[in-house]
Design an enzyme around this catalytic site. Structure first.
Site, mmCIF file in Angstrom:
data_model
loop_
_atom_site.group_PDB
_atom_site.id
_atom_site.type_symbol
_atom_site.label_atom_id
_atom_site.label_comp_id
_atom_site.label_asym_id
_atom_site.label_seq_id
_atom_site.Cartn_x
_atom_site.Cartn_y
_atom_site.Cartn_z
ATOM 1 N N TYR A 63 -7.418 44.607 -13.312
ATOM 2 C CA TYR A 63 -6.339 43.731 -12.840
ATOM 3 C C TYR A 63 -6.532 42.358 -13.455
ATOM 4 C CZ TYR A 63 -3.653 40.642 -9.774
ATOM 5 O OH TYR A 63 -2.782 39.688 -9.303
ATOM 6 N N GLU A 104 1.212 38.747 -14.087
ATOM 7 C CA GLU A 104 0.394 39.740 -13.393
ATOM 8 C C GLU A 104 0.400 41.012 -14.232
ATOM 9 O OE1 GLU A 104 -0.331 40.779 -8.832
ATOM 10 O OE2 GLU A 104 1.637 41.461 -9.529
#
Length: 403
Positions: free
Chosen positions: A125, A213
């Protein structure tokens, strides 16, 4: 302003960020052709068909009336066409869309970055955003990619590694290396990740983004680093520098009332309550919404008419608020600093005349420049408008009309 995944990836690629390759399609036939061309270019045997909506959780969401998710594997061009046919025109419901879901108008037909039989794949991530408390950007990474980062933050916050970037000097080499080390990488994968982080940060700064993101960031078996998904939130305040980015707006993904308000220069956000409010100034708007809740109501919207509100602006604000069927009362709370209260009062009167019968009670509180003149205009209009002088009075009137 949110943009679609495929748009985000196009931007990232211009900054040298390695992304999952794909093509968009608006029809099943276009999806077939996209898969055919993609196979010729990348030699991928499997495709991924992704619904393009402004919401996360697509892979876990469902197309209403089907067993299809918003992200589906297709093992042939024909299968890509069939998956697209089920998605396009359908409504995708995810944990972020609510029960009403979002209509799918575009799909992204992409290569399968997780090539069959490959081992040693790892998902990470990564995000970049502004840390307002520290007045600088922060890069966040986590070894647990492909999952809801909120769950990780709650379950094991120590797994989320943060690196703050000094705006005076920008991202430094040692910081990118530190993040790559934190992800447990070495050798070629380490070098590729350092390059990936630098390119991603350059893109973030270059387009004045509000949020990046990337979940997941994939390390392939040959140690390549790829952005498999990409969520990009643009800062609309910087569009004067990036007019080409403003053109990426997809109004079909936004609330129709919010789109209409933006065209009139109004700052409007639809909420789930029953008391519409029209205010000048964001701070006063927040205080007004708090007051509505304390009075037993629920704000139906945030509407800031701005400092230069005219009678026409006020009338348009009225029209937008009244298009919400949940609105049972309207509170107008104006502090006349730059805007004149008599101008607002004229706008209320003109709105009444032009719109016709208004069935919900209207409470008007005017303070500041020409407040007395504004009150006189309301009083002499003969309209069914409830006047309030101080905030406490407005709160009491809200309680009365909502009782």
């Amino acid at each position: 302003m949110n943009i679609h995944e495929y748009q985000a990836k196009e931007i990232l690629e211009t900054y040298g960020v390695n992304t999952q390759k794909g093509r968009i399609a608006h029809t099943p036939d276009e999806a077939f052709e996209a898969a055919r061309q993609l196979k010729a270019e990348t030699n991928t045997p499997i495709f991924v068909v992704k619904a393009q909506i402004h919401a996360g959780g697509r892979g876990k969401g469902k197309i209403v009336g089907t067993d299809y998710n918003g992200v589906m594997l297709a093992k042939s061009e024909e299968a890509a066409k069939e998956k697209a046919a089920q998605m396009l025109g359908g409504t995708l419901v995810t944990h972020q869309t609510g029960e009403e879901g979002k209509k799918v108008n575009i799909v992204f037909v992409a290569e399968d970055a997780y090539k069959p039989g490959e081992a040693q794949l790892e998902e990470f991530y990564m995000s970049i955003l502004l840390d307002r408390a520290k007045s600088c950007n922060v890069i966040m990474v986590c070894q647990e990619g492909g999952v809801d980062i909120e769950e990780v933050a709650e379950r094991a916050p120590e797994k989320i590694i943060k690196e703050w970037i000094d705006p005076a000097v920008g991202l430094q080499g040692y910081q990118a290396r530190k993040l790559a080390f934190a992800l447990g990488l070495e050798g070629k994968a380490f070098k590729e990740m350092v390059k990936f982080i630098h390119s991603l940060y350059n893109a973030y700064v270059g387009i004045d983004a509000a949020l990046f993101e990337i979940n997941p960031v994939l390390k392939t078996s040959d140690n390549e680093i790829i952005a498999v998904d990409a969520k990009v939130d643009l800062d609309a305040n910087a569009f004067y520098r990036h007019k080409e980015l403003a053109a990426l707006r997809d109004e079909a993904e936004e609330d129709p009332l919010e789109v209409e308000a933006s065209k009139s220069g109004l700052n409007y956000v639809k909420l789930d309550g029953n008391v519409g409010c029209m205010v000048n100034g964001a701070g006063l708007a927040m205080a007004t919404m708090d007051m509505i809740k304390l009075s037993g109501g629920e704000p139906a919207n945030f509407l800031d008419v701005g400092g230069g509100a005219s009678a026409e602006t006020v009338e348009q604000g009225f029209r937008i608020i009244l298009k919400d069927p949940n609105v049972k009362a309207i509170l107008i709370n104006i502090f006349g600093g730059i805007v004149r209260c008599d101008r607002v009062a004229n706008g209320v009167v003109e709105a009444y005349k032009n719109i016709g019968k208004i069935d919900v009670p209207i409470i008007v509180r005017l303070q500041g420049t020409n407040a007395e003149e504004g009150a006189e205009i309301i009083k002499n209009s003969g309209l069914n408008v409830i006047s309030a002088t101080i905030l406490k009075d407005a709160a009491e009137r809200i309680k009365e009309v909502m009782a």
